[in-house]
Design an enzyme around this catalytic site. Sequence first.
Site, PDB file in Angstrom:
ATOM      1  N   ASN A 151     -12.106  -3.248   0.394  1.00 36.98           N
ATOM      2  CA  ASN A 151     -10.917  -3.575   1.061  1.00 36.98           C
ATOM      3  C   ASN A 151     -11.538  -4.149   2.776  1.00 36.98           C
ATOM      4  O   ASN A 151     -11.475  -5.250   2.944  1.00 36.98           O
ATOM      5  CB  ASN A 151      -9.959  -2.299   1.214  1.00 36.98           C
ATOM      6  CG  ASN A 151      -8.972  -2.372   2.617  1.00 36.98           C
ATOM      7  OD1 ASN A 151      -8.426  -3.554   2.522  1.00 36.98           O
ATOM      8  ND2 ASN A 151      -8.869  -1.676   3.109  1.00 36.98           N
ATOM      9  N   GLU A 152     -11.901  -3.100   3.375  1.00 32.36           N
ATOM     10  CA  GLU A 152     -12.133  -3.358   4.818  1.00 32.36           C
ATOM     11  C   GLU A 152     -13.438  -3.021   5.048  1.00 32.36           C
ATOM     12  O   GLU A 152     -13.976  -2.328   6.122  1.00 32.36           O
ATOM     13  CB  GLU A 152     -11.017  -2.591   5.678  1.00 32.36           C
ATOM     14  CG  GLU A 152     -10.416  -3.429   6.769  1.00 32.36           C
ATOM     15  CD  GLU A 152      -9.511  -2.542   7.618  1.00 32.36           C
ATOM     16  OE1 GLU A 152      -9.662  -1.362   7.802  1.00 32.36           O
ATOM     17  OE2 GLU A 152      -8.464  -3.218   7.944  1.00 32.36           O
ATOM     18  N   GLU A 181       0.853  -1.311  -0.030  1.00 31.26           N
ATOM     19  CA  GLU A 181       0.117  -0.084  -0.077  1.00 31.26           C
ATOM     20  C   GLU A 181       0.929   1.259   0.188  1.00 31.26           C
ATOM     21  O   GLU A 181       2.043   1.300   0.719  1.00 31.26           O
ATOM     22  CB  GLU A 181      -0.749   0.103   1.079  1.00 31.26           C
ATOM     23  CG  GLU A 181      -1.821   1.375   1.429  1.00 31.26           C
ATOM     24  CD  GLU A 181      -2.957   1.414   2.305  1.00 31.26           C
ATOM     25  OE1 GLU A 181      -2.651   0.420   3.175  1.00 31.26           O
ATOM     26  OE2 GLU A 181      -3.712   2.180   2.072  1.00 31.26           O
TER      27      GLU A 181
END
Length: 576
Positions: free
Chosen positions: A383-384, A52
């Site tokens: 993603n989350e 990232e």
Amino acid sequence: MILKTSKKQGFAALLIAILLVNCNIVAQQELTVDMGKTIAPIQPTMYGIFFEDINFAADGGLYAEMIKNRSFEFTVDPFIGWKQPNSDKHSYNKNSGIASIVKYADNDGNSNYCRVEVNNSTGYELINEGFRGMGIKENEVYNLYVSALNKRGNISKIIFQFIDTNGQVLGETSIATGSANWKDYTTQITATKTEAKAKLKITFEGTGEIDLDMISLFPIDTWKGREKGLRKDLVQLLDAMDPGFLRFPGGCIVEGRTLARRYQWKKTVGPVGNREVLVNRWNTEFSHRLTPDYYQSFGLGFFEYFQLSEDLGAEALPILSCGMACQFNTGELVPMEELDPYVQDAIDLIEFANGSVETPWGKVRSDMGHPELFNLKYIGVGNEQWGPAYIERYKVFADAIKAKYPDMIIVSGSGPFPEGDYFEYGMQELKKLDAKIIDEHYYKSPKWFRDNATRYDSYDRNGPKIFAGEYAAQSVAIASPNNKNNWECAFSEAAFMTGLERNAAVVNLTSYAPLMAHEEGWQWTPDMIWFNNLESYGTANYQVQKLYATHRGTDLIAIKNEGKDLQGKMIYLLLR
Ligand code: AHR
């Protein structure tokens, strides 16, 4: 202890002996190892990399560009990274010249350029400070690129010099200018001394006005010698891990603080100068670690991520926005009836990676120098994310991807926490949707890691496979700036990882996070690899990851204790 093996396996016997001692199993038990019977293969993807652009990991890190804000696009102030010491209003020489920002009439991703008015050719200086300085090495050669247009007057030369913090010159070069149209120039500078905090000083011969853009500087010694490529020492650290996959581009950076600032892969491919610069979401995320000069140039974009995956022999694992901005920030949602362009991005990405050169996106890949397919097998949706909003969006993506690309393995997410309501709900709903791989994240104490070495022993062998996609032991607390990459964390992760590999029947992919941090430009700690502008090193946590990844077993083999299967009781034999 009596040990019987169906084949002669000295190493196996030794390993079992160690396990028995560790597990306090009394002597005089009869263990039988059936070397011919595999319980589960350990996937080649078992140990991978999570990348990232956090902590200056891309711009200022892996991407070897040395000029910060090379195209004058930083939104808050287009001169971030640049200084004009002699144009300061307090300077006696303030009339030496001045730079200003001009906008292009047509915007193809690059909106601004810089106009320099030089009134006194011995007085005016434009200086770039790099990413907390520029690391230069004695006798190494650096490629310098600039686009310039002579607007007015007789500016005939641009001089580029490396300088140290005292202004001493550490190498220089120049280009002759004079074109009334935009023209690209390339030259080289050799550094005369090693310096971690060098800057690039630009001066001019003649007076008048000159327009400048894409002032760019790279070492020629990059990974694989690629022009404008990646920092060699950092890729070497990754390569040494022999990673099974490369997950990119994150992390929360996928989602963005707002939808407008989400990661859009289509804006990161094609000519580098046309890639639209975007403020990095970690720029102001933590008030204790503000980095207002942190932007994404996208010079390291999706093509480069695929290419890096290929270089490393790792499966590419791109993660895409599912139409939800980070739920820790705005949590903006794309209405369901407006989700199509997001889904199309996923479909088009698969074509970019795997489509023939005759397809529109396959052609983009080919035009960038890679007609061969990238053979993408995995794609991540979100993603989350958590809650019903994620599940309903995931379903739309999964249906569309499966309809067009039935073999694509879709990675879904269980949210930011490895337990609790969000997690339970996400897992339950994703199972109902027959999700193939679910991403779990845990940033927990070292003790949690030790206590959870058995976490996956009870997971359903017939359920979704698990991607332990982000984890790291936090020595103080999650994302605390005082967290350290210490031995306790590293050993605790190592203990936990015995449980990942032992449960290879369920766990298929794992990665530590975050991956990299600039020692001055970081926002989040701990991180696996730390670097400055000259050097880089792997932490104890890196060594653990590397050890496991380079000694990954191939199969889990059953052991019987006096005729009874020990499956599920931590007595698996890892066949290496
Ligand atoms: O690894 C740092 C951050 O932690 C990631 O961006 C995010 O997915 C997680 O919350």
